[in-house]
Motif scaffolding. Structure first.
Motif, PDB file in Angstrom:
ATOM      1  N   ARG A 555       0.810  -1.217   0.000  1.00  0.00           N
ATOM      2  CA  ARG A 555       0.000   0.000   0.000  1.00  0.00           C
ATOM      3  C   ARG A 555       0.849   1.275   0.000  1.00  0.00           C
ATOM      4  O   ARG A 555       0.548   2.233   0.717  1.00  0.00           O
ATOM      5  CB  ARG A 555      -0.960   0.006   1.194  1.00  0.00           C
ATOM      6  N   GLY A 556       1.910   1.238  -0.803  1.00  0.00           N
ATOM      7  CA  GLY A 556       2.734   2.433  -0.934  1.00  0.00           C
ATOM      8  C   GLY A 556       3.590   2.753   0.270  1.00  0.00           C
ATOM      9  O   GLY A 556       4.144   3.853   0.365  1.00  0.00           O
ATOM     10  N   ARG A 557       3.697   1.808   1.188  1.00  0.00           N
ATOM     11  CA  ARG A 557       4.543   1.999   2.369  1.00  0.00           C
ATOM     12  C   ARG A 557       5.473   0.806   2.500  1.00  0.00           C
ATOM     13  O   ARG A 557       5.161  -0.312   2.114  1.00  0.00           O
ATOM     14  CB  ARG A 557       3.685   2.095   3.640  1.00  0.00           C
ATOM     15  N   SER A 558       6.655   1.069   3.067  1.00  0.00           N
ATOM     16  CA  SER A 558       7.613   0.002   3.348  1.00  0.00           C
ATOM     17  C   SER A 558       8.016   0.086   4.812  1.00  0.00           C
ATOM     18  O   SER A 558       8.025   1.166   5.416  1.00  0.00           O
ATOM     19  CB  SER A 558       8.856   0.140   2.460  1.00  0.00           C
ATOM     20  N   LYS A 559       8.351  -1.069   5.373  1.00  0.00           N
ATOM     21  CA  LYS A 559       8.725  -1.099   6.786  1.00  0.00           C
ATOM     22  C   LYS A 559       9.781  -2.170   7.002  1.00  0.00           C
ATOM     23  O   LYS A 559       9.717  -3.253   6.414  1.00  0.00           O
ATOM     24  CB  LYS A 559       7.497  -1.371   7.663  1.00  0.00           C
ATOM     25  N   ILE A 560      10.727  -1.852   7.842  1.00  0.00           N
ATOM     26  CA  ILE A 560      11.729  -2.807   8.304  1.00  0.00           C
ATOM     27  C   ILE A 560      11.465  -3.073   9.782  1.00  0.00           C
ATOM     28  O   ILE A 560      11.248  -2.140  10.565  1.00  0.00           O
ATOM     29  CB  ILE A 560      13.152  -2.262   8.098  1.00  0.00           C
ATOM     30  N   VAL A 561      11.472  -4.337  10.157  1.00  0.00           N
ATOM     31  CA  VAL A 561      11.283  -4.734  11.551  1.00  0.00           C
ATOM     32  C   VAL A 561      12.491  -5.576  11.960  1.00  0.00           C
ATOM     33  O   VAL A 561      12.881  -6.509  11.246  1.00  0.00           O
ATOM     34  CB  VAL A 561       9.987  -5.538  11.740  1.00  0.00           C
ATOM     35  N   HIS A 562      13.077  -5.235  13.104  1.00  0.00           N
ATOM     36  CA  HIS A 562      14.273  -5.945  13.529  1.00  0.00           C
ATOM     37  C   HIS A 562      14.427  -5.833  15.038  1.00  0.00           C
ATOM     38  O   HIS A 562      14.198  -4.769  15.622  1.00  0.00           O
ATOM     39  CB  HIS A 562      15.508  -5.339  12.855  1.00  0.00           C
ATOM     40  N   THR A 563      14.816  -6.933  15.658  1.00  0.00           N
ATOM     41  CA  THR A 563      15.170  -6.896  17.076  1.00  0.00           C
ATOM     42  C   THR A 563      16.667  -6.613  17.161  1.00  0.00           C
ATOM     43  O   THR A 563      17.492  -7.456  16.784  1.00  0.00           O
ATOM     44  CB  THR A 563      14.829  -8.215  17.773  1.00  0.00           C
ATOM     45  N   LEU A 564      16.987  -5.424  17.651  1.00  0.00           N
ATOM     46  CA  LEU A 564      18.369  -4.950  17.667  1.00  0.00           C
ATOM     47  C   LEU A 564      18.984  -5.253  19.026  1.00  0.00           C
ATOM     48  O   LEU A 564      18.490  -4.799  20.067  1.00  0.00           O
ATOM     49  CB  LEU A 564      18.401  -3.448  17.373  1.00  0.00           C
ATOM     50  N   ALA A 565      20.061  -6.004  19.028  1.00  0.00           N
ATOM     51  CA  ALA A 565      20.710  -6.420  20.268  1.00  0.00           C
ATOM     52  C   ALA A 565      21.293  -5.218  21.002  1.00  0.00           C
ATOM     53  O   ALA A 565      21.511  -4.139  20.429  1.00  0.00           O
ATOM     54  CB  ALA A 565      21.803  -7.432  19.962  1.00  0.00           C
ATOM     55  N   ALA A 566      21.562  -5.409  22.271  1.00  0.00           N
ATOM     56  CA  ALA A 566      22.171  -4.354  23.087  1.00  0.00           C
ATOM     57  C   ALA A 566      23.542  -3.975  22.536  1.00  0.00           C
ATOM     58  O   ALA A 566      24.250  -4.800  21.943  1.00  0.00           O
ATOM     59  CB  ALA A 566      22.297  -4.825  24.527  1.00  0.00           C
ATOM     60  N   ASN A 567      23.908  -2.711  22.710  1.00  0.00           N
ATOM     61  CA  ASN A 567      25.241  -2.209  22.362  1.00  0.00           C
ATOM     62  C   ASN A 567      25.588  -2.469  20.895  1.00  0.00           C
ATOM     63  O   ASN A 567      26.720  -2.835  20.561  1.00  0.00           O
ATOM     64  CB  ASN A 567      26.306  -2.854  23.262  1.00  0.00           C
ATOM     65  N   THR A 568      24.619  -2.240  20.013  1.00  0.00           N
ATOM     66  CA  THR A 568      24.780  -2.622  18.609  1.00  0.00           C
ATOM     67  C   THR A 568      24.282  -1.523  17.683  1.00  0.00           C
ATOM     68  O   THR A 568      23.242  -0.913  17.929  1.00  0.00           O
ATOM     69  CB  THR A 568      24.026  -3.928  18.320  1.00  0.00           C
ATOM     70  N   LEU A 569      25.034  -1.301  16.601  1.00  0.00           N
ATOM     71  CA  LEU A 569      24.670  -0.376  15.532  1.00  0.00           C
ATOM     72  C   LEU A 569      24.157  -1.168  14.339  1.00  0.00           C
ATOM     73  O   LEU A 569      24.817  -2.112  13.880  1.00  0.00           O
ATOM     74  CB  LEU A 569      25.887   0.458  15.119  1.00  0.00           C
ATOM     75  N   LEU A 570      23.004  -0.771  13.810  1.00  0.00           N
ATOM     76  CA  LEU A 570      22.425  -1.343  12.598  1.00  0.00           C
ATOM     77  C   LEU A 570      22.431  -0.284  11.503  1.00  0.00           C
ATOM     78  O   LEU A 570      22.017   0.858  11.728  1.00  0.00           O
ATOM     79  CB  LEU A 570      20.985  -1.794  12.851  1.00  0.00           C
ATOM     80  N   SER A 571      22.908  -0.644  10.310  1.00  0.00           N
ATOM     81  CA  SER A 571      22.886   0.243   9.153  1.00  0.00           C
ATOM     82  C   SER A 571      22.265  -0.509   7.987  1.00  0.00           C
ATOM     83  O   SER A 571      22.711  -1.617   7.648  1.00  0.00           O
ATOM     84  CB  SER A 571      24.297   0.704   8.780  1.00  0.00           C
ATOM     85  N   VAL A 572      21.244   0.095   7.379  1.00  0.00           N
ATOM     86  CA  VAL A 572      20.502  -0.539   6.293  1.00  0.00           C
ATOM     87  C   VAL A 572      20.542   0.372   5.076  1.00  0.00           C
ATOM     88  O   VAL A 572      20.325   1.581   5.190  1.00  0.00           O
ATOM     89  CB  VAL A 572      19.037  -0.807   6.698  1.00  0.00           C
TER      90      VAL A 572
END
Length: 578
Positions: A555-572
């Protein structure tokens, strides 16, 4: 001890009013132990030992702390010093942490097992991608510690910094001893035989080799102090400014001109030039103190005018863009009761002269931090000129992993809230207070060559290599479910984030600096392609492929879902069209 170190020690003693997790301590105990709800098996975790101060809590100085661990392992820090927070590793069962400071003590037992998420942070880019400001790039300094580069085995330092990291700026230092006494009485006539640049040959060689690795690097040159004979205190120490009168401002212009010619002869072109470094703050090391911001602006104007004249007459140099004023923080310009009006009086002058408004990012006070770059952007003398964060360093004994948290959170926060570039103080620095990205032992000299890339280096590398200069920082909002959001800053107390647009590629960063996992949901308008790049840097790896990330499109929207661990950087990075 320098004033900066005294300031760092003072800041370390300030109460932490919003601790990252609830701690284990008796209600009336002056000590408490703060850690995750449960220790993840086989994963390093951070445990803080805090002491009560008034209505809040602060970290206990690690030199005054004794910690005993039963059932697990206290991991040594690469700096070979005791740190607080303590890094623990356990495989199963439970871990008992016993901490004492003087006559006070606290004990906590932490179960080992898969930790539950602390809650959810929802990051929303709105119904339409809305640009906030341009991103100009990352950089780092080769300043006081250019001698550390002599420790490198072959090209390791240069490869780590200028091949393996996508840096835009290299910040170098003009030292105060090139002209021991005035070369002559005419600032328009340079007597090169009276100049001695030997003290900077090491820095020049570092810069030349850096440019060989990355010819696109832009050189940013700063002066901390001119020669002592130009200073009101007849010393290079940073508790005085120039002697009064335009003559000394013109002599300072000649000083810059002489070094620019020396750099040119070495094949180094300077793109950006700063006449000052924290002129609003007294220093025991080299510096120049000009508390009167009106005098600061007038000095800047007259030095710039004289330098322009010299460069124009020379015909071979190009006038660098001028960075002003590299104050301790943005608030030094926008919140000074006496100084701010003086800058406002000189709005036309500053708009004409300033190429970049540069500030450091050390002045962190409640109520100021969330608005610091917005205030500077609205400040009339700034206009539409770029705003750069030109120096930051992690200055406390927090250890390798927690320092990486500090770097990640501060980088993302500064860029999200309005900074257009971000520069670390030193690429290489003696270890202990994590002021550099490559660390070594204090007083290390060849052939004693113990040095290493800190966890902060890998955080910096991941952010730089996924975030191209000249991309666009986007407006975003965040709200929490089970996680507290600070409405003044629109941010979680545990998680920082940043969204950018690189052509048709969306770049999303989230850094969980808290003790427990957080579910992160990022949504934006547009249909995302199914392929994406997702990297994580945290306790168990650097720039590794992220597992368990889910992309939802519809429906014209996008979403990322993620369980991010402690003390952690996520780059997408994900391709998306609105």
């Amino acid at each position: 001890m320098t004033l900066r170190r005294r300031l760092a020690r003072l800041l370390l003693t300030l109460p932490i009013l919003t601790p990252l997790a609830t701690g284990a301590a008796a209600a009336d105990s002056p000590l408490r132990i703060v850690g995750p709800d449960s220790l993840p098996p086989g994963v390093p975790a951070l445990v803080r030992i805090e002491e009560r101060v008034g209505d809040g809590w602060r970290l206990v100085d690690p030199d005054e702390l004794k910690v005993e661990i039963t059932g697990g392992e206290k991991l040594p820090d690469p700096a070979a010093l005791e740190m607080n927070p303590v890094t623990l590793l356990a495989e199963s069962g439970s871990v008992t942490v016993a901490a004492s400071r003087g006559s006070h003590s606290a004990t906590a037992t932490l179960d080992v097992g898969p930790p539950e998420t602390a809650g959810t942070v929802l990051i929303d880019l709105g119904r339409k991608l809305t640009p906030s400001h341009r991103f100009d790039g990352f950089g780092g300094g080769v300043l006081f510690y250019d001698n550390q580069w002599e420790l490198s085995r072959g090209d390791e330092f240069w490869d780590w910094c200028f091949r393996d990291v996508r840096a835009t700026f290299l910040h170098i230092l003009a030292r105060p001893r090139y002209e021991p006494e005035n070369d002559n009485n005419d600032w328009r006539v340079l007597d090169a035989d009276r100049m001695d640049f030997s003290v900077s040959q090491r820095a020049i060689s570092v810069a030349k080799k850096a440019l060989e690795k990355d010819p696109e690097l832009k050189i940013y040159l700063s002066l901390y102090s001119p020669p002592a004979w130009m200073k009101a205190n007849n010393q290079t120490r940073g508790d005085a400014g120039l002697k009064p009168g335009v003559d000394y401002r013109q002599e300072l212009a000649e000083y810059f001109f002489a070094y620019l010619k020396e750099l040119q002869a070495a094949g180094i072109e300077v793109s950006y030039l700063a006449f000052f470094n924290e002129p609003d703050w007294p220093h025991e090391q080299d510096g120049m103190l000009i508390n009167d911001l009106g005098e600061l602006a007038d000095t800047f104007d007259q030095v710039a005018a004289a330098l322009e004249e010299l460069i124009e007459a020379d015909g071979a140099l190009t006038m660098p863009a001028l960075v002003f004023p590299d104050a301790l923080g943005a608030g030094a310009l926008t919140r000074s009761p006496r100084g701010t009006p003086e800058l406002l009086k000189r709005k036309a002058l500053l708009r004409r002269r300033v190429g970049v408004w540069g500030v450091h990012d050390y002045w962190n006070q409640p109520g100021y931090w969330p608005g610091r770059f917005k205030e500077l952007r609205r400040f009339p003398p700034v206009g539409k000129k770029p705003i750069w964060m030109t120096e930051w360093a992690q200055r406390y004994r927090l250890g390798d992993l927690e320092s990486a948290n500090e770097y990640g959170a501060n980088i993302l926060n500064a860029l999200r809230l309005g900074a257009q570039a971000w520069m670390v103080f030193e690429w290489c620095h003696p270890s202990g207070n994590q002021s550099g990205l490559i660390s070594c032992d204090w007083n290390a000299r060849p052939p004693r060559q113990r040095y290493w890339r800190s966890k902060a280096y890998y955080v910096f590398q991941q952010l730089a290599n996924t975030t191209p200069a000249e991309s666009t920082i986007l407006r975003s909002t965040a709200r929490g479910r089970g996680v507290t959001i600070d409405p003044r800053a629109n941010q979680s107390q545990l998680l920082e984030h940043l969204a950018l647009l690189d052509g048709e590629t969306l770049v999303l960063h989230a850094h969980n600096r808290g003790p427990n996992p957080i579910q992160v949901e990022m949504k934006w308008p547009g249909e995302a392609k199914p392929s994406l790049e997702a990297l994580e840097t945290g306790p168990t790896g650097n720039r590794k492929q992220s597992d368990g990330l889910r992309l939802e499109v519809g429906r014209g929207r996008s979403k990322i879902v993620h369980t991010l661990a402690a003390n952690t950087l996520l780059s997408v990075r994900v391709e998306s069209k609105e």
